[in-house]
Enzyme design. Structure first.
Site: not given
Ligand code: NAD
Length: 443
Positions: A213, A293, A349
């Site tokens: 997703r 924290l 994070y």
């Molecule tokens: P999301 O939660 O929609 O998707 C993250 C996916 O990672 C999920 O499908 C989850 O099941 C999978 N996941 C979690 N733990 C796992 C594990 N142990 N093994 C395998 N899969 C695992 O998040 P997103 O918003 O699509 O974010 C994706 C990336 O982008 C992340 O690293 C997030 O930190 C980073 N990010 C997102 C944003 C934002 O605005 N959405 C901003 C900065 C960084």
């Protein structure tokens, strides 16, 4: 997830109100659609430094209408200045002289690109000072241009001039819609592979973690569109969504928790046995467990560090150690602007995401010897389920506090990943590029 304010601001009464009250004006961004020209209006190129010939060659190859002499009242899709000939602070006047007369002629969603020399590659302190000064100019232009336009500085090391094409194509096109105010560095490489620019990843295998997703699914889609076979990985609980994404992109699904003890070995085995190795590894899986924290439990600290950082290091070790990652490979991390600026309630994070930057910077020279690059994207506010869950007031602040006055889309992060993954991006190594619309956070 819907940005109702943006929709209102694009209606007749909305436009009027936005103008009268000086409210943020989030114009619809120009995003890439297959078949679109790279830039919808002529590109003006100036400067005459050591990269100018390579810029013209790249634009010719991309069939861009290029001009070298400014015309009054002309409209330009992009303004590109080769500033590598600036060797001292007086020479900075060239920025004013080139851009001042033509900046009003930049179309909406236009592109301003300055090409410079990395300050650490300059011959003396005066040149290094002037080249560093260019960064301030570019970041200010990113904030001034508005109407969806972006400004970037591309620093090209001596000997890397022939490696600029993939970066120029990315930054000029709608693929970089939500990237602005960035400094990208291109380092010397041998020959740059020829690619089919419509399907640059044909014949390659890519692994995307967290692909069921959000941003991960968008990355899988864009890499699949560019021709890669995508191995989509996610935890077993996401199995159904994962299969749907894998089917949609013509790839395959792998259910695995990347933090499990056996995960690195299983993954290496899977990629070796089923795909004879892997070319592109995108460490996208990530979690948040927000708490200040003082209130944070050990489990909240541990789980975030385990998924967002330690698992990636273990996977890299397994894939590199067993030679599963092929020569010419690409490792791509997903950091965050929180990893640059820090954030209240996100000490765990931000530590993990700053660690991703550390991983990129420390591994880049090591991997270069194997003809592998490692880079990271650092997304800002991206419209996903994660950000839809943020309370309204904070969500609105996050959306508007950037030069685009809007959130980015998962595809914006995915296109940036695809640029790193391109075989022609071989000189792009050790970069952390923010996909944040030039967010005020961490600026
Ligand atoms: P999301 O939660 O929609 O998707 C993250 C996916 O990672 C999920 O499908 C989850 O099941 C999978 N996941 C979690 N733990 C796992 C594990 N142990 N093994 C395998 N899969 C695992 O998040 P997103 O918003 O699509 O974010 C994706 C990336 O982008 C992340 O690293 C997030 O930190 C980073 N990010 C997102 C944003 C934002 O605005 N959405 C901003 C900065 C960084």
């Amino acid at each position: 997830m819907a940005d109702r304010y943006q929709r209102f601001a694009s209606t007749g009464p909305g436009r009027l109100l936005v103008r009268r009250l000086g409210l943020p004006n989030p114009v619809p961004l120009r995003r890439h659609r297959p078949g679109d020209p790279l830039v919808p209006a002529p590109v003006l190129v100036g400067g005459g430094g050591r990269v100018t010939d390579a810029v013209h060659a790249a634009l010719r190859s991309a069939r861009v209408d290029t001009r070298s002499t400014p015309e009054s009242d002309a409209r330009y899709g992009a303004l590109v200045l080769d500033a590598t000939s600036i060797v001292d602070s007086r020479g900075l006047r060239a920025l004013y002289d080139f851009f001042h007369p033509v900046v009003r002629g930049l179309t909406s969603c236009g592109r301003l690109i300055v090409i410079g020399t990395p300050p650490d590659q300059c011959d003396d302190s005066r040149e290094a000072t002037a080249q560093r000064a260019v960064e301030g100019f570019v970041r200010s232009m990113g904030k001034e241009l508005r109407r969806g336009s972006t400004a970037q500085l591309v620093t090209v090391s001596v000997g890397a001039e022939h490696a600029v094409e993939s970066t120029l194509r990315f930054l000029l096109s709608g693929r970089s819609a939500y990237v602005s105010g960035q400094v990208v560095r291109i380092d010397p490489v041998g020959a740059v592979p020829e690619v089919d620019w419509d399907r640059p990843l044909a014949g390659r295998t890519a692994l995307v973690t967290g692909a069921s997703r959000g941003i991960g699914a968008a990355i899988a889609e864009v890499l699949g569109r560019d021709g890669a076979h995508v191995v989509c990985l996610d935890v077993p609980a996401q199995g159904q969504d994962l299969s749907a994404v894998a089917n949609r992109v013509g790839g395959s699904a792998l259910q695995l928790d990347i933090t499990a003890d056996h995960a690195p070995g299983r993954l290496a085995e899977h990629l070796r046995d089923r795909h004879d190795g892997v070319d592109i590894v995108v460490h996208n899986a990530g979690i948040t467990r927000d708490r200040t924290l003082a209130k944070m439990t050990e489990a909240q600290w541990d789980s975030v560090l385990a998924v967002n950082l330690t698992a990636q290091e273990r996977l890299n070790d397994a894939l590199l150690g067993a030679d599963v990652l092929r020569r010419g490979g690409r490792v791509i991390g997903v950091s965050s602007i929180a990893g640059i600026a820090g954030n209240v309630g996100q000490a765990n994070y931000a530590t993990s995401k700053a660690g991703v930057i550390g991983m990129v910077r420390s591994l880049a020279p090591v991997l270069a010897a194997r003809d592998v690059t490692i880079n990271a994207v650092a997304p800002g506010f991206i419209e996903t389920r994660m950000t839809a869950a943020i309370p309204l007031f904070l969500r609105e602040a996050g959306r508007r506090m950037n030069s685009m006055s809007q959130g980015g889309l998962p595809v914006d992060v995915a296109e940036t990943v695809a640029w790193f993954a391109n075989p022609a991006s071989t000189g792009v190594n050790g970069n952390v590029v923010r996909v944040c619309g030039q967010s005020l956070l961490g600026a």
